[in-house]
Every structure is written in C-alpha cells, then in structure tokens.
Design a protein around this motif. Structure first.
Motif, mmCIF file in Angstrom:
data_model
loop_
_atom_site.group_PDB
_atom_site.id
_atom_site.type_symbol
_atom_site.label_atom_id
_atom_site.label_comp_id
_atom_site.label_asym_id
_atom_site.label_seq_id
_atom_site.Cartn_x
_atom_site.Cartn_y
_atom_site.Cartn_z
ATOM 1 N N THR A 50 -2.049 -1.493 -14.308
ATOM 2 C CA THR A 50 -2.296 -2.286 -13.101
ATOM 3 C C THR A 50 -3.678 -2.037 -12.513
ATOM 4 O O THR A 50 -3.949 -2.424 -11.379
ATOM 5 N N GLY A 51 -4.560 -1.419 -13.263
ATOM 6 C CA GLY A 51 -5.902 -1.162 -12.764
ATOM 7 C C GLY A 51 -6.748 -2.415 -12.754
ATOM 8 O O GLY A 51 -6.298 -3.509 -13.134
ATOM 9 N N PRO A 52 -8.003 -2.289 -12.318
ATOM 10 C CA PRO A 52 -8.895 -3.449 -12.310
ATOM 11 C C PRO A 52 -9.028 -4.072 -13.693
ATOM 12 O O PRO A 52 -9.127 -3.375 -14.695
ATOM 13 N N GLY A 53 -8.997 -5.388 -13.733
ATOM 14 C CA GLY A 53 -9.159 -6.096 -14.998
ATOM 15 C C GLY A 53 -7.897 -6.245 -15.817
ATOM 16 O O GLY A 53 -7.927 -6.846 -16.886
ATOM 17 N N THR A 54 -6.781 -5.724 -15.337
ATOM 18 C CA THR A 54 -5.532 -5.866 -16.095
ATOM 19 C C THR A 54 -4.751 -7.080 -15.589
ATOM 20 O O THR A 54 -4.887 -7.487 -14.433
ATOM 21 N N ALA A 55 -3.895 -7.594 -16.470
ATOM 22 C CA ALA A 55 -3.156 -8.805 -16.110
ATOM 23 C C ALA A 55 -2.143 -8.541 -14.995
ATOM 24 O O ALA A 55 -2.020 -9.329 -14.048
ATOM 25 N N THR A 56 -1.406 -7.447 -15.089
ATOM 26 C CA THR A 56 -0.421 -7.183 -14.046
ATOM 27 C C THR A 56 -1.097 -6.658 -12.787
ATOM 28 O O THR A 56 -0.607 -6.877 -11.678
ATOM 29 N N GLY A 57 -2.227 -6.009 -12.947
ATOM 30 C CA GLY A 57 -3.023 -5.653 -11.775
ATOM 31 C C GLY A 57 -3.415 -6.902 -11.002
ATOM 32 O O GLY A 57 -3.379 -6.931 -9.770
ATOM 33 N N ALA A 58 -3.781 -7.954 -11.736
ATOM 34 C CA ALA A 58 -4.145 -9.212 -11.085
ATOM 35 C C ALA A 58 -2.945 -9.820 -10.361
ATOM 36 O O ALA A 58 -3.090 -10.431 -9.294
ATOM 37 N N VAL A 59 -1.757 -9.646 -10.944
ATOM 38 C CA VAL A 59 -0.551 -10.134 -10.264
ATOM 39 C C VAL A 59 -0.399 -9.420 -8.924
ATOM 40 O O VAL A 59 -0.240 -10.051 -7.880
ATOM 41 N N PHE A 60 -0.474 -8.093 -8.960
ATOM 42 C CA PHE A 60 -0.347 -7.341 -7.703
ATOM 43 C C PHE A 60 -1.408 -7.775 -6.700
ATOM 44 O O PHE A 60 -1.164 -7.816 -5.493
ATOM 45 N N ARG A 61 -2.593 -8.077 -7.169
ATOM 46 C CA ARG A 61 -3.667 -8.461 -6.254
ATOM 47 C C ARG A 61 -3.447 -9.839 -5.646
ATOM 48 O O ARG A 61 -4.220 -10.267 -4.800
ATOM 49 N N SER A 62 -2.422 -10.524 -6.065
ATOM 50 C CA SER A 62 -2.139 -11.840 -5.488
ATOM 51 C C SER A 62 -1.361 -11.736 -4.186
ATOM 52 O O SER A 62 -1.223 -12.739 -3.476
ATOM 53 N N TYR A 63 -0.857 -10.535 -3.879
ATOM 54 C CA TYR A 63 0.055 -10.349 -2.747
ATOM 55 C C TYR A 63 -0.542 -9.454 -1.675
ATOM 56 O O TYR A 63 -1.420 -8.646 -1.937
ATOM 57 N N TRP A 64 0.004 -9.570 -0.454
ATOM 58 C CA TRP A 64 -0.202 -8.529 0.534
ATOM 59 C C TRP A 64 0.683 -7.339 0.123
ATOM 60 O O TRP A 64 1.886 -7.509 -0.092
ATOM 61 N N LEU A 65 0.086 -6.151 0.025
ATOM 62 C CA LEU A 65 0.800 -4.962 -0.432
ATOM 63 C C LEU A 65 0.803 -3.918 0.677
ATOM 64 O O LEU A 65 -0.224 -3.696 1.328
ATOM 65 N N PRO A 66 1.927 -3.214 0.871
ATOM 66 C CA PRO A 66 1.908 -2.087 1.809
ATOM 67 C C PRO A 66 1.120 -0.933 1.198
ATOM 68 O O PRO A 66 1.325 -0.584 0.031
#
Lengths: 428, 172
Positions: free
Chosen positions: A13-29
């Motif tokens: 989920t780090g920078p440049g990863t596909a699932t990282g990009a998914v997480f970056r689509s949301y507001w996260l606590p």
C-alpha cells in the motif's frame, strides 16, 4: 489461495502501488483527536501508507499533516517547535504552515522570498467525531467528507480507540469479515464480557456452533450474513457490512453499543486498528465507557503512554495456559481484540496466501479479496472511483435479527442496514 | 541460524512472528487434492461453467443438472441425472462418491427444485455444499431462498468471474 503477485497487489500500500492508490481515494482516520488536543499542541509523528508525516495544530486551531522531514537537511520536524502559525524546524528554524508552505528561512535576508519556492508535501487533516481524518489522493478528486454514523453522533454516544497491530492490514481486516472464528476463538467472551453478555442472541450463538453463511454484494462492498437456528421455522441472522477498503461493523447484541473497525496501513508490515463503539440513540453509560477504556469488548489495554497493546508478541501476549485449560479462553489469550491480533500477527508480517487451504466458509474473505482486487485494477487501469468513496456507501449499519426461514436477509433487512437517525439498531 | 528463544531471552512470539522466521515455513506440502463437484443448475449457469471448466483445475468435475430421476418419484429423495459438460450422462449419487464439496451455480429461479435435490443428497452424505447465484441484474431472491436450506455458504454475486475466483481459492 492467492498467487504471489495478487497477494502483493493487495498487501502493498505504499506510494505507487495499486492498493495504495485505492486507500488514497478515501478519507482515512490517522489520529485520535485527543492526540492533538488543543491549538499549539506538540507535533505528532504519523506514518500511513508507508509515508512518514508529522501532524500539528497551529494557534488558530487549524490541523496540518505534512512531510515529517525538513527539506533543508532532512531533519525530523517532530523535534520542531509549534509557533503561532506554523511548525519551526529545530535545526535551522525553517518554518512551515499547516499547508506545507515554507513561511521562513531565517538564514536568508529578510527581503528574500526564497521561502516562497519551498513547500513540503501536505495533506488536509480534519476532525470528525473522535478522529482526525486525512485524504492523500489527487486534490482534484477529493471526495466529500466521510459520513460514518459512529463519527457523526453526539460525543456522549461514541467512543473510539486505536491500537498498533504488527501485521499487514489485510490479514487483520480479514478477521473482521470472517465470523466463522467467533464460535471458537471468542467463545469465552460472549458469556463474560460486560459489553457482550446478556443478549438473547448470544443463546443462538452458543447453541448452534455451525453457522451457515451468505455473502451479498453491496454498493460499497459486501454484506455477510451468518445464520443460525432460532425458534422453529426461524433463523437468527447476524449481518456484517464490509465497506471498501477496510471498514467492518460487528452485528449488535441486545442494547449494547455497536462496534466496528477500520484497519489503516502504517506500512506493509504494520497497521493501525481504529475501533469504535457507539449507540445510535442514547449516550453510553459511564459503566460502558469505563469498560471500553479498561480494554473490554473489542478494545484493549496498553503499554503505558503508547498505543501498543499491553499483551504483545514481546511477552507472548501474556498467554495463560491455565485459563485455556479451564475453558475461560480458547487460545489462552485474554480479550477479543488480542485474541484476534495474536493469531493474525502469528501469520508473519505479510502472510503468504499461496499456502492457504481455504474452505467454503471462507467465501466472505474470498469475495472481499475479489472486490478489493477489482477496485485496485479498475482504478489503476481506468481511473474508476472505488466503492465506498461515496458517503452514501458509508451510511450503513450492521444488524442482528430473527427472520422466518424463507425470508431473504438482504430484502428483509434493507432498511435496517442503512443509517436511520434516531432509530435504534436492529438487534436481538 | 536464528538462535532459539531460550538462548536469547526473547519471547517465542516476537521471534516466531518475524519476517525472517517466515522464511522457515515448510515450503510445499503433501496433500490429497480436494474433490470438488461444480454443478450448473440452469442453462445460464452451464454456459458460465463451460468457460470456467477450460481453466486448469485440480480434478474438479464440472456438471450440469439434467433433471431425470430414478428411484423415487418425488424428485427429492431419488437419484438425479447429471451430465458432464461434454454430454456424458452420469448420476448424482455416483458423482458424490468421494466428493468433499459441491458447488451449485445458478442464474435463474428455475434452479430451485434442482438445488433441493442436490442439497438433500449432499446432506445425507455429509458433503459440504456451497451455492453461487449469479444475478446479472435480475432479482434472484427466489433461487437464493431455494438454495439457502442446502448451501452452507451462499454467494449472491453479480459478477461472473466470482465463480472461478471461488474455485481457485478452494483449490478445486
């Protein structure tokens, strides 16, 4: 079973990863609000999605989340002094505001506007409920603020904790979807935990140890129904919503507060588990709130002044074999949270799913992985917004109901599985 | 070689859960492949399984429900006729010999009585059952309701590729 490349896709989920990009689509606590309790509070380190950041609040109360490291010589701004309108680096006094803009480079002449050319990465940081939330994606695609019910009810109706889990986010989150382990691993807690005991539904849990499962698509993710025998001609259903990427809500028991989790990647081998408990229509009682603070229910105790669980891998989770033998706990580990975390951490930092031998009761997990994989690939390949970003997908509840055997739980519970302000949770 | 925990004073768990120790997991293991029967309950499901069956599997049998009965007239307690996707006629009772799990796939509510027949037979033989209902936008509540008593796990899915995904995960 997942092939290694799919396991990598979902766990990284780090920078440049596909699932990282998914997480970056949301507001996260990313923090409890209490970690920045007032304007001018000391800065706090934040590591999320493998990025090192520092959070602070300026004197006007504005929240900021910026790169941890000063762009001058790479020093950590955690040592910085929170001064008025910004955070001043302790090394040479460079100062940054909550938006990451450099306000001062003291070594430059007063007339110099060199500082205008310096910014550090920054992300918006807002308070909703007991939590501070950030959005780390494309600013042009910033979604509306989140609308999770637990964060929007009055403060007296909600409680949130967080703990550090020393494993990848996905194996932790899968525990929230897999309810087939409850009858085994957590069998002691239903009778004794003050935040669970006494509910009529518990009788069904304890008398039928082989639930049947039903997994249905939802707009934001899935609904996973576990059904057990109830009175003649009826089933007892416990329905768990999963909203992408990592939200689940446990079905309620009696009139106890309802709880759930977010699992937020710190890096690929660690995650934060944000755990909330709330009641939709009444304040938490002092006893309930104290029980949560004392680590009952799905919360836990801590090492002093940390968010690391008191029971952790360095003390073998305070394993109690005598309690295991007596049947008080199934695994010898006390507390539901650490019963889960200990086993999930034992899988290793990132479990190798190519070695799994799944069974059909793992279908919820199988389907969740499908939804996550699809979301990651669709976003990567087509720019498709993932499910769960839309606040409408966040206005969900869990439910526990008794239904006639021929009733479809999704149809029968359609309204109960949505947030209805002022209406109590569907519970048995 | 990583020292044993007793030698270092570290707890067992903190060593055992490390990334380094993960490298000592037994790589590969002997196992007898799961014996899976995947049965299409209607024409739409059969079409779906035709594509699915062409992938490499560990011995899964892909079948379609034919409908003819033998042994009992009630359609539930007798034996049901199936066929392989190549058209070979087989009986449900024969296919269930040695089976670990039966996955029923349905796309319409015409599958309801068929699910009952298979579910009953699996229950008598102690075979795990799962059901996958591929909705494709239609209301599948009737077929879901019919599978429900007989499927220990039901996936009400709108996605065609969930079927192979479930089978891959189960090492079918």
């Amino acid at each position: 079973m997942l092939k290694p490349q799919i396991n990598d896709l979902l766990t990284q989920t780090g920078p440049g990863t596909a699932t990282g990009a998914v997480f970056r689509s949301y507001w996260l606590p990313v923090l409890l609000a209490e970690e920045l309790p007032e304007p001018g509070s000391p800065p706090v380190r934040v590591k999320v999605l493998s990025e090192r950041l520092v959070a602070f609040r300026d004197d006007d109360g504005n929240y900021g989340l910026i790169d941890e490291f000063c762009p001058h010589r790479g020093v950590s701004l955690w040592f910085g002094k929170n001064e008025g309108n910004g955070l001043r680096c302790a090394y040479h006094g460079w100062k940054f505001d909550v938006g990451g803009r450099c306000l001062e480079v003291p070594s430059e002449p007063p007339e110099s506007r060199f500082c205008d050319k310096v910014t550090v990465t920054s992300y918006p940081l807002v308070r909703i409920g007991d939590l501070l939330w950030t959005y780390m994606g494309n600013p042009d695609a910033q979604p509306p603020l989140p609308e999770w019910e637990f964060a929007l009810v009055p403060a007296e109706q909600t409680f949130t904790s967080k703990r550090w889990q020393e494993s990848n986010w996905l194996q932790a989150m899968e525990g929230g979807i897999d309810s087939s382990h409850v009858s085994w691993l957590h069998s002691g807690g239903l009778k004794s935990d003050p935040l669970f005991k006494g509910a009529k539904g518990n009788e069904y849990n304890l008398s039928d140890m082989r639930p049947f499962f039903e997994v249905a698509d939802a707009d934001g993710g899935l609904f996973i129904g576990a059904r057990r025998n109830a009175e003649e001609g009826h089933y007892y259903w416990r329905i768990t919503p999963f909203v992408l990427p990592s939200f689940t809500m446990i079905p309620p028991r009696g009139d106890h507060p309802v709880h759930g989790h977010f699992w937020i990647p710190i890096d690929d081998e660690n995650c934060w588990v944000y755990t909330f408990d709330y009641h939709p229509v009444r304040p938490l009682t002092p006893e309930e709130r104290q029980a949560m603070k004392d680590g009952h229910g799905v919360h836990n105790e801590y090492e002093p002044d940390t968010f690391r669980p008191l029971q952790n891998k360095d003390n073998d989770y305070m394993m109690d074999r005598d309690a295991q033998r007596r049947g008080e706990t199934f695994s010898g580990i006390k507390g539901i949270a650490m019963q889960d975390a200990s086993l999930q951490e034992s899988m290793g930092p990132i479990v190798d799913r190519s070695k799994e031998r799944l069974v059909s009761t793992d279908t919820g997990i199988i389907k969740a992985r499908q939804r996550l994989r699809r979301a990651a690939e669709e976003l990567r390949d087509h720019g498709t917004k993932p499910p769960g970003v839309d606040p409408a997908h966040q206005r969900v509840r869990s439910a526990a109901v008794v239904l006639p055997k021929d009733e479809d739980f999704i149809v029968a519970c359609r309204e109960m599985l949505k947030v209805q302000p002022g209406v109590r949770q569907a519970s048995v | 070689m990583t020292p044993l925990p007793q030698q270092t004073g570290l707890s067992h768990c903190s060593v055992a859960a490390s990334a380094a120790e993960a490298g000592y997991r037994i790589d590969g293991f002997e196992f007898i492949p799961r014996s899976t029967r995947v049965i299409a309950l209607d024409d739409g499901a059969e079409q779906l399984l035709q594509d699915c069956s062409r992938l490499p599997w560990a011995g899964a049998h892909f079948l379609a429900f034919e409908g003819a009965q033998r042994g009992s007239g009630d359609g539930l307690t007798g034996d049901s006729a199936l066929r392989t996707l190549d058209g070979e006629a087989v009986w449900l009772s024969e296919e269930l010999v040695g089976a670990d799990v039966t996955v029923m796939v349905a796309t319409t509510d015409a599958a309801a009585p068929r699910a009952a027949a298979i579910g009953q037979a699996c229950a008598v033989n102690g075979i795990m059952t799962a059901g996958v209902v591929v909705q494709s936008g239609r209301d599948a509540s009737r077929v879901t309701s019919s599978l429900r008593p007989y499927a220990m796990v039901l996936l009400v899915s709108a996605e065609i590729d969930d079927v192979p995904a479930v089978l891959v995960a189960l090492r079918a």
